[in-house]
Scaffold this active site. Structure first.
Site, short mmCIF file in Angstrom:
data_model
loop_
_atom_site.label_atom_id
_atom_site.label_comp_id
_atom_site.label_asym_id
_atom_site.label_seq_id
_atom_site.Cartn_x
_atom_site.Cartn_y
_atom_site.Cartn_z
N PHE A 11 -4.52 81.95 -4.99
CA PHE A 11 -4.48 80.58 -4.49
C PHE A 11 -3.16 79.90 -4.82
O PHE A 11 -2.55 79.24 -3.97
CB PHE A 11 -5.65 79.78 -5.06
CG PHE A 11 -5.87 78.46 -4.38
CD1 PHE A 11 -6.20 78.40 -3.04
CD2 PHE A 11 -5.73 77.26 -5.07
CE1 PHE A 11 -6.39 77.19 -2.38
CE2 PHE A 11 -5.92 76.04 -4.44
CZ PHE A 11 -6.26 76.00 -3.10
N SER A 130 -11.17 76.19 1.29
CA SER A 130 -9.93 76.92 1.56
C SER A 130 -9.98 78.30 0.95
O SER A 130 -10.53 78.49 -0.14
CB SER A 130 -8.73 76.16 0.97
OG SER A 130 -8.93 75.90 -0.41
N ALA A 132 -7.25 81.54 0.05
CA ALA A 132 -5.83 81.79 -0.13
C ALA A 132 -5.21 82.52 1.06
O ALA A 132 -4.12 82.17 1.52
CB ALA A 132 -5.60 82.59 -1.41
N LYS A 180 -20.08 73.49 -6.41
CA LYS A 180 -20.33 74.34 -5.23
C LYS A 180 -20.24 75.81 -5.60
O LYS A 180 -20.88 76.66 -4.98
CB LYS A 180 -19.37 73.98 -4.10
CG LYS A 180 -17.88 74.10 -4.42
CD LYS A 180 -17.33 75.49 -4.15
CE LYS A 180 -15.89 75.60 -4.59
NZ LYS A 180 -15.31 76.95 -4.35
N THR A 237 -17.94 78.17 0.86
CA THR A 237 -18.09 79.07 -0.29
C THR A 237 -19.42 79.79 -0.28
O THR A 237 -19.53 80.90 -0.82
CB THR A 237 -17.93 78.27 -1.60
OG1 THR A 237 -16.74 77.50 -1.54
CG2 THR A 237 -17.86 79.18 -2.79
N SER A 243 -15.39 84.50 -0.60
CA SER A 243 -15.63 83.69 -1.79
C SER A 243 -15.96 84.59 -2.98
O SER A 243 -16.91 85.38 -2.94
CB SER A 243 -16.79 82.73 -1.54
OG SER A 243 -17.32 82.24 -2.75
N ARG A 244 -15.20 84.45 -4.07
CA ARG A 244 -15.45 85.26 -5.26
C ARG A 244 -16.82 84.96 -5.84
O ARG A 244 -17.53 85.87 -6.29
CB ARG A 244 -14.37 85.00 -6.31
CG ARG A 244 -12.98 85.49 -5.94
CD ARG A 244 -12.06 85.37 -7.13
NE ARG A 244 -11.95 84.01 -7.61
CZ ARG A 244 -10.94 83.20 -7.37
NH1 ARG A 244 -9.94 83.63 -6.63
NH2 ARG A 244 -10.89 81.98 -7.86
#
Length: 315
Positions: A11, A130, A132, A180, A237, A243-244
């Site tokens: 990011f 967002s 990366a 979130k 997310t 999303s991690r």
């Protein structure tokens, strides 16, 4: 006005690329830069995205001294120590926290940590939906920039593909970005365990209610959670394998070995939030369920049964 990005994860690197695309002078610092300076890309964290000519890889953190705007792209659980270690460098700077979460030790968000460790600095939060790879690729992205007086900062950080909306509710913006991630872990668990899309939708909706309750407890403006840094980030997310936190939940739900070395901010945030909610006597069953699963106090099936067995109530 030059800008420094401290932290060269995916990011931080993407933000540096986006800011430099428009010709701004941008410095990017990494604790371990590897071959970034010679390769002119971050081959480890964001391969395939070349650095613009105006992006400089900083050899040492002191090289950021001349930058009035500093973006802090370090992991949330390391932010307090990082700021303390480099407090003299950050005096009278505009410090923009780009990490999302709540500190497990102190229960504080990034803005308050900045205030306590660097009292002469101006704190700001950059948060919202967002990824990366999208930012680095120049794809259109909208984020929220929270700052007490942020017009000049908004202009300085907006780019051709990065549209920033201004807010003065720093607490609300940081809570949206933090919580979130907790809901995303829960949604990943649900999908990974085969509970279906309807279960995910229910978790997102009730998780959003938990976010609003916690925000109200902390004095945030409830409408902030309806914006990019709350509802917008929650939607993204909880629904994408980019999303991690969501992927972390998927792995848990599938019963697979957990990946090592990946920053999953929602893990520590869930514990911090659950502790604060318990002390304040507010209901956050989804966050508490995530913590119970992470600590192996409940199986996935037991966690689902616990949520479904809660008393019936009005929405």
């Amino acid at each position: 006005m030059s800008i420094a990005v401290l932290g060269a994860g995916a990011f931080g690197t993407a933000l540096a690329i986006s800011l430099a695309q428009d010709g701004r002078s941008v410095g990017l610092w990494a604790r371990d830069p590897g071959d970034m300076a010679t390769a002119r890309e971050n081959t480890r964290r964001l391969p395939g995205h070349a650095f613009p000519d105006s992006l400089t890889v900083l050899n040492k953190i002191e090289d950021a001294q001349d930058s009035q705007i500093i973006l802090l792209a370090v992991p949330m659980q390391k932010l307090a120590d990082f700021l303390t270690e480099n407090a003299t460098l950050f005096q009278h700077k505009m410090l923009v926290a780009c990490c999302k979460g709540i500190d497990l030790k102190s229960g504080l968000g990034p803005a308050e940590i900045i205030r306590r460790t660097c009292p002469t600095a101006t704190p700001a939060i950059l948060s919202g939906p967002s990824f990366a790879v999208d930012i680095a690729a120049g794809l259109p992205t909208a984020l929220t920039l929270a700052c007490e007086d942020g017009e000049a900062l908004q202009a300085a950080l907006s780019t051709s593909n990065l549209r920033l909306y201004r807010s003065t509710d720093l607490v609300g913006v940081e809570i949206g970005g933090a919580l979130k991630n907790v809901v995303a872990i829960a949604c990943g668990i649900a999908i990974g365990a085969g509970l279906g899309e309807s279960a995910r939708a229910a978790l997102m909706t009730r998780g959003y209610a938990e976010m609003q309750r916690y925000a109200t407890l902390k004095g945030a403006q409830p409408e902030t959670l309806a914006g990019l840094s709350g509802f917008g980030d929650l939607t993204l997310t909880c629904s994408s394998e980019k999303s991690r936190n969501y992927c972390f939940g998927l792995t848990l739900g599938r019963g697979e070995p957990l990946p090592e070395g990946t920053t999953v901010e929602g893990r520590a945030t869930a514990k911090a939030v659950s502790n604060i909610a318990q002390q304040a006597d507010i209901e956050m069953p989804i966050a508490q369920m995530v913590v119970a699963v992470l600590d192996n106090h409940l199986t996935i099936n037991e966690a689902v049964d616990m949520l479904l067995a809660r008393p019936l109530k009005e929405e």
